[in-house]
Design a protein around this motif. Structure first.
Motif, PDB file in Angstrom:
ATOM      1  N   ALA D 137       0.834  -1.199   0.000  1.00 39.17           N
ATOM      2  CA  ALA D 137       0.000   0.000   0.000  1.00 39.17           C
ATOM      3  C   ALA D 137       0.869   1.249   0.000  1.00 39.17           C
ATOM      4  O   ALA D 137       2.084   1.174   0.197  1.00 39.17           O
ATOM      5  CB  ALA D 137      -0.918  -0.012   1.216  1.00 39.17           C
ATOM      6  N   VAL D 138       0.223   2.371  -0.244  1.00 31.39           N
ATOM      7  CA  VAL D 138       0.976   3.620  -0.187  1.00 31.39           C
ATOM      8  C   VAL D 138       0.110   4.688   0.494  1.00 31.39           C
ATOM      9  O   VAL D 138      -1.073   4.829   0.196  1.00 31.39           O
ATOM     10  CB  VAL D 138       1.451   4.055  -1.602  1.00 31.39           C
ATOM     11  CG1 VAL D 138       0.301   4.144  -2.577  1.00 31.39           C
ATOM     12  CG2 VAL D 138       2.177   5.401  -1.548  1.00 31.39           C
ATOM     13  N   ASN D 139       0.713   5.357   1.463  1.00 31.05           N
ATOM     14  CA  ASN D 139      -0.022   6.424   2.158  1.00 31.05           C
ATOM     15  C   ASN D 139      -0.194   7.629   1.245  1.00 31.05           C
ATOM     16  O   ASN D 139       0.654   7.912   0.405  1.00 31.05           O
ATOM     17  CB  ASN D 139       0.749   6.865   3.410  1.00 31.05           C
ATOM     18  CG  ASN D 139       0.475   5.934   4.571  1.00 31.05           C
ATOM     19  OD1 ASN D 139      -0.660   5.465   4.743  1.00 31.05           O
ATOM     20  ND2 ASN D 139       1.503   5.665   5.356  1.00 31.05           N
ATOM     21  N   CYS D 140      -1.296   8.337   1.435  1.00 33.70           N
ATOM     22  CA  CYS D 140      -1.528   9.526   0.622  1.00 33.70           C
ATOM     23  C   CYS D 140      -0.934  10.744   1.300  1.00 33.70           C
ATOM     24  O   CYS D 140      -1.191  10.996   2.473  1.00 33.70           O
ATOM     25  CB  CYS D 140      -3.022   9.735   0.418  1.00 33.70           C
ATOM     26  SG  CYS D 140      -3.742   8.464  -0.612  1.00 33.70           S
ATOM     27  N   VAL D 141      -0.143  11.498   0.537  1.00 35.69           N
ATOM     28  CA  VAL D 141       0.425  12.724   1.104  1.00 35.69           C
ATOM     29  C   VAL D 141      -0.222  13.952   0.473  1.00 35.69           C
ATOM     30  O   VAL D 141       0.182  15.071   0.725  1.00 35.69           O
ATOM     31  CB  VAL D 141       1.969  12.764   0.955  1.00 35.69           C
ATOM     32  CG1 VAL D 141       2.591  11.656   1.784  1.00 35.69           C
ATOM     33  CG2 VAL D 141       2.369  12.627  -0.515  1.00 35.69           C
ATOM     34  N   PHE D 148     -12.838  11.995  -0.008  1.00 40.83           N
ATOM     35  CA  PHE D 148     -13.387  12.319   1.311  1.00 40.83           C
ATOM     36  C   PHE D 148     -13.166  11.183   2.303  1.00 40.83           C
ATOM     37  O   PHE D 148     -13.991  10.893   3.153  1.00 40.83           O
ATOM     38  CB  PHE D 148     -14.859  12.746   1.243  1.00 40.83           C
ATOM     39  CG  PHE D 148     -15.785  11.762   0.557  1.00 40.83           C
ATOM     40  CD1 PHE D 148     -15.778  11.616  -0.825  1.00 40.83           C
ATOM     41  CD2 PHE D 148     -16.684  11.014   1.303  1.00 40.83           C
ATOM     42  CE1 PHE D 148     -16.649  10.723  -1.448  1.00 40.83           C
ATOM     43  CE2 PHE D 148     -17.555  10.123   0.685  1.00 40.83           C
ATOM     44  CZ  PHE D 148     -17.534   9.973  -0.688  1.00 40.83           C
ATOM     45  N   CYS D 149     -11.971  10.603   2.185  1.00 45.24           N
ATOM     46  CA  CYS D 149     -11.608   9.506   3.082  1.00 45.24           C
ATOM     47  C   CYS D 149     -11.584   9.965   4.538  1.00 45.24           C
ATOM     48  O   CYS D 149     -11.870   9.179   5.443  1.00 45.24           O
ATOM     49  CB  CYS D 149     -10.261   8.929   2.685  1.00 45.24           C
ATOM     50  SG  CYS D 149      -8.950  10.146   2.615  1.00 45.24           S
ATOM     51  N   THR D 150     -11.240  11.224   4.734  1.00 51.72           N
ATOM     52  CA  THR D 150     -11.187  11.704   6.124  1.00 51.72           C
ATOM     53  C   THR D 150     -12.579  11.610   6.755  1.00 51.72           C
ATOM     54  O   THR D 150     -12.702  11.337   7.944  1.00 51.72           O
ATOM     55  CB  THR D 150     -10.693  13.167   6.186  1.00 51.72           C
ATOM     56  OG1 THR D 150     -11.402  13.917   5.200  1.00 51.72           O
ATOM     57  CG2 THR D 150      -9.218  13.259   5.900  1.00 51.72           C
ATOM     58  N   SER D 151     -13.613  11.820   5.955  1.00 55.70           N
ATOM     59  CA  SER D 151     -14.979  11.696   6.473  1.00 55.70           C
ATOM     60  C   SER D 151     -15.320  10.246   6.784  1.00 55.70           C
ATOM     61  O   SER D 151     -16.033   9.945   7.721  1.00 55.70           O
ATOM     62  CB  SER D 151     -15.993  12.200   5.446  1.00 55.70           C
ATOM     63  OG  SER D 151     -15.800  13.566   5.205  1.00 55.70           O
ATOM     64  N   MET D 152     -14.822   9.352   5.922  1.00 60.11           N
ATOM     65  CA  MET D 152     -15.206   7.952   6.079  1.00 60.11           C
ATOM     66  C   MET D 152     -14.244   7.208   7.000  1.00 60.11           C
ATOM     67  O   MET D 152     -14.421   6.006   7.240  1.00 60.11           O
ATOM     68  CB  MET D 152     -15.241   7.259   4.705  1.00 60.11           C
ATOM     69  CG  MET D 152     -16.046   7.970   3.627  1.00 60.11           C
ATOM     70  SD  MET D 152     -17.688   8.515   4.149  1.00 60.11           S
ATOM     71  CE  MET D 152     -18.595   6.977   4.125  1.00 60.11           C
ATOM     72  N   GLY D 153     -13.226   7.883   7.451  1.00 60.64           N
ATOM     73  CA  GLY D 153     -12.267   7.249   8.347  1.00 60.64           C
ATOM     74  C   GLY D 153     -11.419   6.193   7.666  1.00 60.64           C
ATOM     75  O   GLY D 153     -11.040   5.195   8.271  1.00 60.64           O
ATOM     76  N   THR D 154     -11.129   6.391   6.414  1.00 62.11           N
ATOM     77  CA  THR D 154     -10.377   5.367   5.680  1.00 62.11           C
ATOM     78  C   THR D 154      -9.009   5.861   5.203  1.00 62.11           C
ATOM     79  O   THR D 154      -8.261   5.093   4.603  1.00 62.11           O
ATOM     80  CB  THR D 154     -11.166   4.915   4.443  1.00 62.11           C
ATOM     81  OG1 THR D 154     -11.413   6.072   3.621  1.00 62.11           O
ATOM     82  CG2 THR D 154     -12.493   4.303   4.823  1.00 62.11           C
ATOM     83  N   GLY D 155      -8.678   7.093   5.455  1.00 67.72           N
ATOM     84  CA  GLY D 155      -7.397   7.629   4.980  1.00 67.72           C
ATOM     85  C   GLY D 155      -7.195   9.008   5.553  1.00 67.72           C
ATOM     86  O   GLY D 155      -7.993   9.420   6.401  1.00 67.72           O
ATOM     87  N   PRO D 156      -6.183   9.715   5.121  1.00 67.70           N
ATOM     88  CA  PRO D 156      -5.216   9.385   4.072  1.00 67.70           C
ATOM     89  C   PRO D 156      -4.071   8.496   4.546  1.00 67.70           C
ATOM     90  O   PRO D 156      -3.219   8.142   3.743  1.00 67.70           O
ATOM     91  CB  PRO D 156      -4.706  10.765   3.652  1.00 67.70           C
ATOM     92  CG  PRO D 156      -4.853  11.617   4.873  1.00 67.70           C
ATOM     93  CD  PRO D 156      -6.035  11.091   5.623  1.00 67.70           C
ATOM     94  N   GLY D 157      -4.044   8.142   5.834  1.00 67.09           N
ATOM     95  CA  GLY D 157      -2.987   7.244   6.292  1.00 67.09           C
ATOM     96  C   GLY D 157      -3.560   5.882   6.610  1.00 67.09           C
ATOM     97  O   GLY D 157      -4.739   5.743   6.904  1.00 67.09           O
TER      98      GLY D 157
END
Ligand SMILES: Cc1cc2nc3c(=O)[nH]c(=O)nc-3n(C[C@H](O)[C@H](O)[C@H](O)COP(=O)(O)OP(=O)(O)OC[C@H]3O[C@@H](n4cnc5c(N)ncnc54)[C@H](O)[C@@H]3O)c2cc1C
Ligand code: SF4
Ligand code: SF4
Ligand code: SF4
Lengths: 435, 259, 281, 351
Positions: D137-141, D148-157
């Protein structure tokens, strides 16, 4: 058979709808008509007002047997009108594309349309029962041609891969090299085909003919070049209308063509091999010397020999084209396109379709819309010649039983591998401006 | 039990669809083992009289005589399959339905009075009942084979009436409409081609005709947003399947509109 | 991720042991698995279904229309409407069908023990309930009242007519109705949709279980009537039909709201449907 | 799998130089084919990669998900031949493969698919592909327009579930190994032990990325809110826009629905039972004898929106949307289900 009538209501094993009527009275032919009742579809009519980009997709639909030829001819004519220069890879890929269709079309004709005549079967289906290996060879050859067409253009009938400017997605080198292996196998099959044809003795029927074909100095001409004949005709596509005369006859939905000031002429594999034998690939030249017929040949029944020689040539040239092209193409495919700038203009082009000389010519307005389209197909070029052949040939068979005489007449027509759907799309005359 | 008989009829067309039958090479010999090719002039001189079990009809009706051919085909056949853009939606020659035929004749022929043709190009379904429409220009080999196999097995063919987009994504193609703003009719065109055009790097031009419940109004708005003029949108809907109802509707929405 | 059971999509061969033509378009097949332990003992409960395969034709969900029979046999009653169901008709005794199952939820026979039972069926909807009727008539004393209201389009569409007398003898009260009687046909029972005979039921709210199966539109009106008569949503059970490709909750085709009909159903208490979107009910 | 600010559950953490990526791909390639995001026609799709030069690991809105590598668009389930009494045979198993460049949201989507395909009757086809896949996998920078991963609790890390996890640092790559196999691969690549500063840099990068989120969807009570708005007039508008093209379901990394059919040869003696992707926007989807449960295009589109943001909660106790933004990116009509749902919060209407 003093008074009789040979009538073929619907010519079988030719593409499209045509019939034949011969009236014999007192041992003399009093009337002979090759009727083309394939309904006209007015392509030149509805192309007017369409964008140059749409033209290749439409003209393809003129003929399901040689769609690649129509597409490439229109593309060359439109590029001439727009002043587009394409890179050499595009030109090479186009030739590969055209030759893939030669393989398919010639295998189709030789085995499915012509061979049953020579071997005495109504169709390849019955033939296959007695000669399964021959049928398998035919189908395998045809499939290689089809697969190569589909690799470049997406599908074998009305492909989508070629556009004005080049190819939006060229095949990958890997895919080309994979099909090359199959072509190498097809080479053997093509040579065996020549062997089989060499055993067939064509009916004696030689007659002086004007043969017309494209020629190019460095290769066996297929896409572009000058058209020449054995009687000194020489023309570029732009000169076509000055050099070729067109007449309409009432019994046919197709025009008849003659060389200006002269007679009917013949185009197609026999014309090409007669005029361009020296440009054939070495293996095809080799095959030529072993095919049982001496070229140049004046006998229309040797068309099938010329066709199978071209089968060998096409396979060979495809292999050598792939060798040249594969290293030059991008690893992951991708576009191979020249820039196209829309402007008004006029352009014409010739190609050698499997059945012979094909001519397209267009006028575009400044928005790139078609104002005028002219298309003359190989079968149209040959129609008059077919009738002429029949006038000469019928007296020789007139005394045979009707059934036999009819089959013989059909064979004369099938020599030309006529593509009747193609033949019913013709020159417009009065130029009317639109748009 | 005798083998099912197949007949192939031709009207105004390019013969490309019939050729697809012959292009079934890998299984062609198996096919003639399973069925009797009873009437197929392009491939055989032999004619076996009807009735036939499956009849494929290629092309569109452009003359009176062809209406007779179609009626005879209907009488002769148990299952009548209309093939191709011509057989399902009038084909490319159907474009004359939106123009005056006399204009075309004059443009194309010196002696238009010798040419015999009707006013309109009609799909056979406008004259007789068709049991199955097999669209495509040309029909796809796989679908053609599926139709024959399904008939032999006594079931419906699995053809998939969904939009080209579904197949396009299965091919892992990048959507050209979205990514490079290339006009593409994929969202309203029926698949069967294998999402050919997008896979070969260009927008779909709708040769399989509209999919079920095609939203041509939304498609038209999207094309307009890409900067196409109303005239260009009309041309897109009026391609080789211009006779199909949804595409007729789509063209009508923009016909005669100014930029 | 580690559970690596046998492939649930893989069908097994079952042999047709008997065929009975129920109506002009509906047939009952008695079959048994050909191989393995299930050849002699195939256990399932009425309301559950199998996925039946005919290779080359396809697969279809078909209810088990009996109780488990002796020697591991089971029945399917099939109405010919499409590919698989038409092709089944061409088979003979001794032919092989491929099957996997049983899947889905059964009718609440255990819950119905000691209580009154009202069965309301329409058309082919009687098939999944036949096992229930067999259970009730063979163990009559386990249940309170047992009533069947059964409607079909015409008298010729009624299933299991030869079994009606046995069912009556087994203590089931039968009320029959048809939508229409074609001219010349004999018919001594009610004419009208099934809701027109609902007054004849004596099972009352609170004391029993209602099982409903038929076209969804029919179930919609039946449920409406039942509710109007005071039945509680938890007492009413319906069996839903949806398109299914897998039968095991992965193909997604049978979803409505948060439910997979193949696994959460097909038999569901109405209380589990009420207020949810995606059904007519 | 909430990665934000959390420490990844790694067995080993190392830093490799810029060129290390190529070594890593080649190390993976020794185990089997490697798939990763490659450029194509102005976007990135998963394709076979031979080295780092083929890879594009930027986070753009135009990146397809790796779903197709696990839940194949077309999968032969069985082959059956008359000569063998039609006893079904499963196709040969595929071998080991690696998928590199999987985004945190896609890791969450894979976890969702794992759930779908490993219920009571686990799906062997998915499971085999899944078990054979090494996930790098690769983290999103950075966050793209529709993320809107931050809303869904799935990213960016990303916190867990990976074999390898890459983070692009200013100088080189931080590579974390989450499994023994990941560690083994890491050994074949030139690298040094990661320092606390490296890890801080990673946290900082992810925090910065998260702060850059342009899109939001409040998920609290979302299923209930959706139910309340089932008949909202906004759905009528969507009905007019939606093409029923199923691009949304195809690109969605969690959509799993399929169709099954038999492919038969001309002689009728060889059958391939096959399944292929389909989706609720397609007309055919809910057709049964006598009718179609979602013959209306609007209802079909709603099934998609509701399944992702409402029904999934009932089915799998989470939402079916991971906030990747693909459905709205690739929708030709630009329909945005997240914005539609979010607009209910504002009481207003929007795309
Ligand atoms: C849990 C459950 C239990 C069931 N139990 C039974 C049972 O006991 N007995 C029984 O007879 N049935 C039962 N069914 C119904 C049965 O599964 C379906 O009718 C099934 O579709 C039949 O399969 P088929 O292959 O014969 O029909 P299909 O070929 O799938 O056709 C089904 C219907 O859909 C139509 N159709 C399919 N595709 C199209 C299309 N593209 N366009 C238009 N129409 C189309 C067909 O015309 C036909 O009416 C049950 C269903 C479920 C879900
Ligand atoms: S539909 Fe297309 S391919 Fe078929 S006959 Fe007509 S023009 Fe040719
Ligand atoms: S929401 Fe968009 S992508 Fe999905 S089906 Fe509708 S138009 Fe297609
Ligand atoms: S619903 Fe849309 S945003 Fe959510 S996971 Fe699927 S594609 Fe991504």
């Amino acid at each position: 058979m003093k008074d009789s009538r040979i009538s073929v209501g619907y010519l079988a094993r030719v593409e499209g709808e045509g019939g034949l009527d011969v009236v014999v009275s007192g041992g003399q032919i009093t009337d002979l008509r090759l009727r083309v009742f394939e309904p006209p579809r007015f392509f030149e009519g509805f192309l007017v007002g369409r964008s140059y980009q749409e033209v290749p997709d439409f003209v393809s639909r003129i003929c399901g047997i040689c769609p690649v030829s129509h597409q490439l001819t229109s593309i060359l004519a439109l590029e001439a009108a727009l002043g587009v220069e394409v890179p050499p890879e595009v030109t090479a890929l186009r030739k590969l594309f055209a030759l893939s269709q030669y393989i398919q079309s010639h295998a189709l004709h030789a085995y499915l349309l012509a061979a049953p005549d020579f071997l005495g079967y109504p169709s390849v289906i019955e033939l296959a029962q007695d000669h399964p290996a021959l049928a398998a060879r035919a189908l395998s050859l045809k499939r290689v041609g089809n697969d190569l067409t589909a690799l470049i253009g997406g599908r074998e009938v009305h492909p989508v891969g070629a556009v004005v400017g080049g190819f939006p997605r060229a095949p990958t080198p890997r895919a080309l090299l994979a099909i090359k292996e199959r072509l190498e196998q097809a080479r053997g099959e093509a040579l065996e085909t020549v062997g089989a044809i060499a055993g067939i003795k064509p009916p004696e029927f030689s007659r002086p003919t004007e043969f017309v074909a494209l020629t190019q100095p460095d290769q066996y001409a297929v896409n572009g070049g000058r058209a020449v004949s054995n009687r000194g005709l020489e023309m570029t596509a732009a000169e076509y209308k000055k050099k070729i005369t067109q007449t309409q006859v009432p019994h046919s939905n197709a025009y008849h063509y003659t060389v200006a000031g002269r007679e009917s002429f013949m185009v197609g594999p026999l014309a090409r091999v007669n005029l361009n034998a020296r440009s054939l690939m070495p293996a095809a030249q080799e095959a030529l010397s072993r095919c049982g017929v001496a070229f140049p040949s004046d006998n229309p029944f040797t068309s099938i020999h010329a066709r199978v020689i071209e089968l060998v040539h096409s396979v060979e040239e495809c292999i050598s084209l792939i060798d040249r092209l594969a290293p030059a193409l991008p690893r992951r495919g991708g576009p191979l396109l020249a820039e196209v700038k829309v402007k008004a203009g006029e352009g014409a082009a010739f190609t050698e379709a499997p059945r012979g000389l094909l001519y397209h010519s267009y006028t575009l307005n400044s928005r790139g819309l078609v104002e005028r389209a002219d298309i003359v197909t190989p079968t149209a070029h040959n129609l008059r010649r077919m009738e002429d052949d029949l006038w000469q040939f019928v007296p020789r068979v007139i005394d045979r039983p009707l059934e036999e005489a009819t089959l013989a007449c059909e064979m004369v027509v099938r020599n030309y591998d006529p593509c009747i759907s193609c033949a019913t799309h013709f020159l417009r005359l009065d130029v009317r401006r639109v748009g | 039990m005798s083998k099912p008989k197949i007949a192939v009829y031709k009207l105004a067309s390019c013969s490309g669809c019939q050729l697809q039958l012959v292009n079934l090479e890998p299984e062609l010999l198996d096919l003639v083992g399973e069925v009797e090719i009873a009437y197929f002039p392009m491939a055989s001189r032999k004619t076996v009289p009807g009735p036939y079990d499956i009849c494929f009809i290629e092309g569109s009706i452009t003359r009176e005589e062809e209406v007779e051919v179609v009626k005879k085909a209907r009488e002769d056949c148990r299952v009548l399959v209309a093939m191709g853009a011509c057989g399902t939606a009038g084909g490319p020659q159907g474009l004359k339905n939106w123009a005056r035929v006399e204009d075309f004749k004059e443009r194309v022929y010196q002696r238009p009075d010798w040419i015999r043709t009707g006013e309109k190009s009609l799909s056979p379904g406008e004259k007789v009942k068709i049991d199955l429409y097999l669209p495509g220009c040309p029909v796809s080999r796989d679908q053609l084979k599926e139709v024959i196999v399904a008939a032999l097995l006594g079931r419906k063919p699995y053809l998939g009436d969904w939009p080209v987009c579904v197949q396009c994504k299965m091919n892992n193609n990048v959507c050209l409409l979205v990514a490079s703003k290339t006009p593409c009719l994929g969202p309203v065109t029926r698949t069967g081609c294998g999402a050919l055009c997008p896979t070969w790097g260009r927008g779909c031009y709708g040769c399989f005709g509209p999919c079920e419940d095609a939203n041509v109004a939304s498609m038209g708005r999207i094309l307009r947003d890409l900067g196409l003029s109303p005239e260009e949108i009309v041309r897109r809907f009026r391609h080789v399947t211009s006779g199909a109802e949804a595409f007729r509707e789509g063209a009508k929405l923009y016909e005669g509109q100014q930029d | 991720m580690s559970r690596h059971a046998a492939n649930p999509l893989k069908p097994e061969p079952a042999v047709i042991k008997a065929i009975r033509q129920e109506t002009y378009d509906t047939t009952t097949y008695t079959m048994g698995f050909r191989e393995g332990e299930r050849a002699n003992r195939f256990s399932f409960e009425p309301g559950q279904f199998n996925m039946l395969t005919l290779w080359g034709i396809g697969e279809a969900a078909i209810s088990l229309s009996s109780l488990p029979g002796g020697n591991g046999t089971f029945d399917h009653t099939v109405r010919s409407v499409g590919d698989v169901t038409n092709a089944l008709r061409r088979l003979k005794v001794g032919d092989t069908v491929w099957a996997r199952g049983p899947y889905g939820t059964p009718w609440p026979l255990k819950e119905a023990r000691g209580r009154d039972l009202l069965i309301i069926a329409g058309g082919i909807g009687l098939a999944p309930l036949r096992g229930v009727i067999q259970a009730v008539t063979s163990r009559r004393s386990d249940f309170g009242k047992a009533e069947l209201l059964y409607g079909a389009r015409t008298p010729a569409d009624l299933l299991y007519t030869t079994e009606f007398d046995d069912w009556r003898r087994g203590g089931l009260s039968l009320t029959l109705t048809v939508d229409a009687v074609p001219e010349g046909a004999r018919w001594e029972h009610n004419v009208g949709v099934v809701t027109t005979v609902m007054d004849r039921a004596t099972v009352r709210p609170g004391g029993g279980v209602v099982m409903v199966c038929g076209p969804e539109i029919m179930m919609k009106f039946v449920v409406k009537e039942l509710l109007a008569r005071g039945f509680r949503p938890g007492e009413i059970f319906v069996s839903l039909e949806r398109r299914m490709e897998c039968g095991v909750r992965v193909c997604g085709r049978c979803q409505f709201d948060g439910r997979f009909v193949c696994r959460d159903g097909p038999v569901l208490p109405y209380s589990d449907i009420k207020g949810r979107v995606g059904t007519m009910l | 799998m909430d990665g934000l600010g959390e420490r990844a559950t790694a067995l080993e953490r190392r830093v490799m130089p810029e060129e290390g990526l190529d070594q890593l791909v080649r190390a993976l390639a020794r185990r089997g084919p490697v798939y990763g995001p490659v450029r194509q026609d102005g976007a990135t799709v998963y394709g076979e990669v031979e080295g780092a030069q083929d890879l594009d690991l930027r986070c753009t809105p135009f990146t397809y998900s790796p779903k197709a590598l696990l839940h194949r668009p077309r999968q032969v389930l069985f082959r059956a031949e008359r000569a063998e009494g039609f006893v079904p045979r499963e196709p040969e198993e595929d071998g080991r493969m690696s998928i590199i460049g999987v985004r945190p949201c896609d890791m969450s989507a894979i976890a969702a698919l794992d759930q779908v395909f490993s219920q009571e009757y686990p799906d062997p086809y998915y499971q085999r592909r899944r078990q054979n896949a090494l996930l790098a996998a690769v983290n999103c920078v950075e966050m793209a327009e529709h993320c809107f991963c931050t809303s869904m609790g799935t990213g960016p890390g990303l916190a867990a579930g990976f074999d390898l996890l890459l983070t692009r640092l200013e100088h080189g790559w931080l590579v974390e190994a989450g499994t023994e196999e990941g560690c083994a691969v890491l050994k074949e690549v030139e690298s040094r032990t990661a320092t606390d500063r490296d890890l801080q840099e990673k946290e900082e990068l992810i925090r910065k990325a998260a702060a850059g989120a342009k899109k939001q969807l409040q998920t609290e009570g979302l299923p209930g809110l959706m139910r309340d708005r089932f008949e909202d007039p906004v759905w009528k508008e969507r009905r007019e826009e939606c093409l029923g093209c199923a691009n949304c379901t195809s690109v969605c990394p969690t959509c799993f629905c399929y169709d099954a059919y038999d492919v038969v040869n001309v002689k009728g003696d060889k059958v391939e039972r096959t399944r292929c992707w389909t989706g609720c926007p397609v007309v055919d989807f809910a057709r049964v004898h006598g009718g179609n449960f979602r013959s209306d295009r609007g209802e079909r589109f709603k099934q998609f929106a509701y399944h992702k943001l409402c029904y999934w909660k009932d089915q799998f106790d989470r939402l079916g949307c991971v906030g990747c933004g693909r459905c709205m990116t690739w929708c030709p009509a630009k329909i945005d289900i997240a914005e539609t749902a979010q607009s209910f919060r504002r009481g207003g209407e929007a795309r």
